[in-house]
Structures are given as structure tokens and as C-alpha cells.
Design a protein around this motif. Structure first.
Motif, PDB file in Angstrom:
ATOM      1  N   GLY A  44       0.822  -1.220   0.000  1.00  0.00           N
ATOM      2  CA  GLY A  44       0.000   0.000   0.000  1.00  0.00           C
ATOM      3  C   GLY A  44       0.848   1.259   0.000  1.00  0.00           C
ATOM      4  O   GLY A  44       0.539   2.236  -0.702  1.00  0.00           O
ATOM      5  N   CYS A  45       1.920   1.237   0.765  1.00  0.00           N
ATOM      6  CA  CYS A  45       2.789   2.417   0.866  1.00  0.00           C
ATOM      7  C   CYS A  45       3.550   2.647  -0.442  1.00  0.00           C
ATOM      8  O   CYS A  45       3.794   3.791  -0.832  1.00  0.00           O
ATOM      9  CB  CYS A  45       3.751   2.253   2.038  1.00  0.00           C
ATOM     10  N   THR A  46       3.894   1.554  -1.114  1.00  0.00           N
ATOM     11  CA  THR A  46       4.578   1.661  -2.405  1.00  0.00           C
ATOM     12  C   THR A  46       3.634   2.267  -3.446  1.00  0.00           C
ATOM     13  O   THR A  46       4.010   3.181  -4.191  1.00  0.00           O
ATOM     14  CB  THR A  46       5.075   0.271  -2.857  1.00  0.00           C
ATOM     15  N   THR A  47       2.387   1.804  -3.457  1.00  0.00           N
ATOM     16  CA  THR A  47       1.388   2.333  -4.393  1.00  0.00           C
ATOM     17  C   THR A  47       1.135   3.812  -4.126  1.00  0.00           C
ATOM     18  O   THR A  47       1.133   4.634  -5.046  1.00  0.00           O
ATOM     19  CB  THR A  47       0.063   1.540  -4.274  1.00  0.00           C
ATOM     20  N   GLU A  48       0.949   4.161  -2.842  1.00  0.00           N
ATOM     21  CA  GLU A  48       0.671   5.560  -2.488  1.00  0.00           C
ATOM     22  C   GLU A  48       1.832   6.463  -2.891  1.00  0.00           C
ATOM     23  O   GLU A  48       1.640   7.508  -3.512  1.00  0.00           O
ATOM     24  CB  GLU A  48       0.408   5.671  -0.981  1.00  0.00           C
ATOM     25  N   GLY A  49       3.056   6.053  -2.554  1.00  0.00           N
ATOM     26  CA  GLY A  49       4.230   6.846  -2.922  1.00  0.00           C
ATOM     27  C   GLY A  49       4.344   7.016  -4.421  1.00  0.00           C
ATOM     28  O   GLY A  49       4.670   8.095  -4.927  1.00  0.00           O
ATOM     29  N   GLY A  50       4.067   5.932  -5.161  1.00  0.00           N
ATOM     30  CA  GLY A  50       4.115   5.990  -6.622  1.00  0.00           C
ATOM     31  C   GLY A  50       3.081   6.958  -7.183  1.00  0.00           C
ATOM     32  O   GLY A  50       3.352   7.676  -8.162  1.00  0.00           O
ATOM     33  N   ASP A  51       1.911   6.993  -6.568  1.00  0.00           N
ATOM     34  CA  ASP A  51       0.865   7.922  -7.017  1.00  0.00           C
ATOM     35  C   ASP A  51       1.303   9.375  -6.811  1.00  0.00           C
ATOM     36  O   ASP A  51       1.041  10.234  -7.663  1.00  0.00           O
ATOM     37  CB  ASP A  51      -0.450   7.652  -6.276  1.00  0.00           C
ATOM     38  N   PHE A  52       1.962   9.654  -5.689  1.00  0.00           N
ATOM     39  CA  PHE A  52       2.485  11.017  -5.471  1.00  0.00           C
ATOM     40  C   PHE A  52       3.621  11.296  -6.459  1.00  0.00           C
ATOM     41  O   PHE A  52       3.691  12.367  -7.058  1.00  0.00           O
ATOM     42  CB  PHE A  52       2.953  11.208  -4.024  1.00  0.00           C
ATOM     43  N   GLY A 142      -6.850   6.559  -5.503  1.00  0.00           N
ATOM     44  CA  GLY A 142      -7.394   7.887  -5.813  1.00  0.00           C
ATOM     45  C   GLY A 142      -6.978   8.989  -4.852  1.00  0.00           C
ATOM     46  O   GLY A 142      -7.296  10.158  -5.066  1.00  0.00           O
ATOM     47  N   HIS A 143      -6.253   8.628  -3.791  1.00  0.00           N
ATOM     48  CA  HIS A 143      -5.942   9.616  -2.753  1.00  0.00           C
ATOM     49  C   HIS A 143      -4.999  10.724  -3.237  1.00  0.00           C
ATOM     50  O   HIS A 143      -5.270  11.909  -3.020  1.00  0.00           O
ATOM     51  CB  HIS A 143      -5.361   8.931  -1.518  1.00  0.00           C
ATOM     52  N   ALA A 144      -3.895  10.352  -3.893  1.00  0.00           N
ATOM     53  CA  ALA A 144      -2.924  11.372  -4.333  1.00  0.00           C
ATOM     54  C   ALA A 144      -3.587  12.369  -5.282  1.00  0.00           C
ATOM     55  O   ALA A 144      -3.315  13.572  -5.225  1.00  0.00           O
ATOM     56  CB  ALA A 144      -1.715  10.715  -4.996  1.00  0.00           C
ATOM     57  N   GLN A 145      -4.494  11.894  -6.127  1.00  0.00           N
ATOM     58  CA  GLN A 145      -5.207  12.779  -7.048  1.00  0.00           C
ATOM     59  C   GLN A 145      -6.091  13.761  -6.277  1.00  0.00           C
ATOM     60  O   GLN A 145      -6.141  14.949  -6.595  1.00  0.00           O
ATOM     61  CB  GLN A 145      -6.048  11.956  -8.039  1.00  0.00           C
ATOM     62  N   GLU A 146      -6.759  13.269  -5.245  1.00  0.00           N
ATOM     63  CA  GLU A 146      -7.616  14.129  -4.421  1.00  0.00           C
ATOM     64  C   GLU A 146      -6.780  15.214  -3.724  1.00  0.00           C
ATOM     65  O   GLU A 146      -7.170  16.384  -3.671  1.00  0.00           O
ATOM     66  CB  GLU A 146      -8.356  13.272  -3.387  1.00  0.00           C
ATOM     67  N   VAL A 147      -5.620  14.818  -3.206  1.00  0.00           N
ATOM     68  CA  VAL A 147      -4.725  15.774  -2.542  1.00  0.00           C
ATOM     69  C   VAL A 147      -4.223  16.799  -3.560  1.00  0.00           C
ATOM     70  O   VAL A 147      -4.178  18.002  -3.273  1.00  0.00           O
ATOM     71  CB  VAL A 147      -3.543  15.049  -1.859  1.00  0.00           C
ATOM     72  N   LEU A 148      -3.870  16.337  -4.753  1.00  0.00           N
ATOM     73  CA  LEU A 148      -3.408  17.243  -5.804  1.00  0.00           C
ATOM     74  C   LEU A 148      -4.481  18.281  -6.135  1.00  0.00           C
ATOM     75  O   LEU A 148      -4.192  19.479  -6.228  1.00  0.00           O
ATOM     76  CB  LEU A 148      -3.035  16.450  -7.065  1.00  0.00           C
ATOM     77  N   GLU A 149      -5.719  17.833  -6.299  1.00  0.00           N
ATOM     78  CA  GLU A 149      -6.801  18.766  -6.622  1.00  0.00           C
ATOM     79  C   GLU A 149      -6.997  19.792  -5.515  1.00  0.00           C
ATOM     80  O   GLU A 149      -7.218  20.972  -5.786  1.00  0.00           O
ATOM     81  CB  GLU A 149      -8.095  17.983  -6.923  1.00  0.00           C
ATOM     82  N   ALA A 150      -6.880  19.370  -4.264  1.00  0.00           N
ATOM     83  CA  ALA A 150      -6.990  20.293  -3.127  1.00  0.00           C
ATOM     84  C   ALA A 150      -5.844  21.301  -3.155  1.00  0.00           C
ATOM     85  O   ALA A 150      -6.049  22.502  -2.917  1.00  0.00           O
ATOM     86  CB  ALA A 150      -7.010  19.529  -1.808  1.00  0.00           C
ATOM     87  N   ALA A 151      -4.638  20.825  -3.475  1.00  0.00           N
ATOM     88  CA  ALA A 151      -3.456  21.713  -3.544  1.00  0.00           C
ATOM     89  C   ALA A 151      -3.632  22.720  -4.679  1.00  0.00           C
ATOM     90  O   ALA A 151      -3.300  23.904  -4.525  1.00  0.00           O
ATOM     91  CB  ALA A 151      -2.189  20.890  -3.738  1.00  0.00           C
TER      92      ALA A 151
END
Length: 157
Positions: A44-52, A142-151
Motif C-alpha cells: 500500500g505504501c509503495t502504491t501511495e508513494g508511486g501515485d504522489f 485515488g488519494h494522491a489525485q484528491e490531494v493534488l486537486e486540493a493543492a
């Protein structure tokens, strides 16, 4: 003391990859994403980091710095960053000072056993150093995309 929405995030200095330290006050004028993950080099952490990682150019365009944080030692963080080709700093928070500041250590259950661990969480700090958004109990997809949109929204306002 922990962070609160709309309030300034207390300054911190932390050990990061690349033989560097990160000091929040030195990032003033930029937005900062601080995302906490349970353990380096796990799926999970690898996927999340890759998304960022894959969205870093868009984060850069929104004047936003990405920082990943876990309780892993700096060597584990360096290996994780190199292996996954992450293009942002990873912070080693072995003493849990950042984890406590952002209140992300929670009682978790794994295979029926309880232990204290990092609840996957992300924080968006505005260019003035105030906490603008927080996501707790994050699901990776979908989390990194949501954070990006907020940023991007925060940057455009």
C-alpha cells in the motif's frame, strides 16, 4: 499539542533522505503535503508513494512540496526512495515527534493482535504555514489525485 485546521503548524525539523534535514519554516511561501504511511516497501505504501511520484510535476506547478513520513530508519527510507524512484523527500520519524504532532499513532489490529502504528494520513499546509486540509484513515486508491486537486484549488485562490 497537535495540529488543528486553520491554525499554524508548529515548526519542525526532521531527518530526510539524501542526507538532508527538512525544516517547515524554510518552506514558507510554498504549500506542503505531509503524508504519513505505516511502513516503507510495503504494497500500500509503495502504491501511495508511486501515485504522489507520478503527480509531482503537477504538485510543483501548484507550488506544493511533497514529504513522505514513516517511523522507518533513514536507511530503510533511502532504500525505499531509490527502489521506487521517488522524486521527493522521505522523512525518518523514529522518535515519533512528527507522528505525535500530527496525531497519527493509533491502536491498530493486525491478525487479531493490537499494536500502535501509523494511521495512513495526509496533511496539506498552505503557503503561510497553516493547516488547510487533513485526510485521516486514508484509502490509497485515488488519494494522491484528491490531494493534488486540493493543492491546486488552494494555490489558485
Amino acid at each position: 499539542m497537535s495540529v488543528s485546521l486553520g491554525e499554524p503548524v508548529p515548526d519542525f525539523t526532521a531527518t530526510a533522505t539524501g542526507d538532508t534535514t527538512v525544516t517547515l519554516s524554510e518552506l514558507k511561501g510554498q504549500q506542503v503535503v505531509v503524508y504519513f504511511y505505516p511502513k516503507a516497501s510495503t504494497p500500500g505504501c509503495t502504491t501511495e508513494g508511486g501515485d504522489f511520484r507520478d503527480r509531482k510535476e503537477a504538485f510543483d506547478a501548484a507550488n506544493t512540496v511533497i514529504l513522505g513520513v514513516s517511523r522507518d530508519g533513514i536507511r530503510a527510507q533511502e532504500n525505499f526512495k531509490a527502489k521506487q524512484d521517488f522524486n521527493f523527500a522521505l522523512i525518518s520519524d523514529k522518535d515519533e515527534s512528527l507522528c505525535r504532532l500530527f496525531d497519527v499513532i493509533k491502536l491498530k489490529k493486525l491478525y487479531g493482535k493490537e499494536h500502535l502504528g501509523i494511521e495512513r494520513s495526509t496533511f496539506l499546509i498552505d503557503a503561510d504555514g497553516k493547516l488547510a486540509r487533513e485526510w485521516r484513515g486514508v484509502k490509497v486508491k485515488g488519494h494522491a489525485q484528491e490531494v493534488l486537486e486540493a493543492a491546486q484549488t488552494l494555490h489558485d485562490n
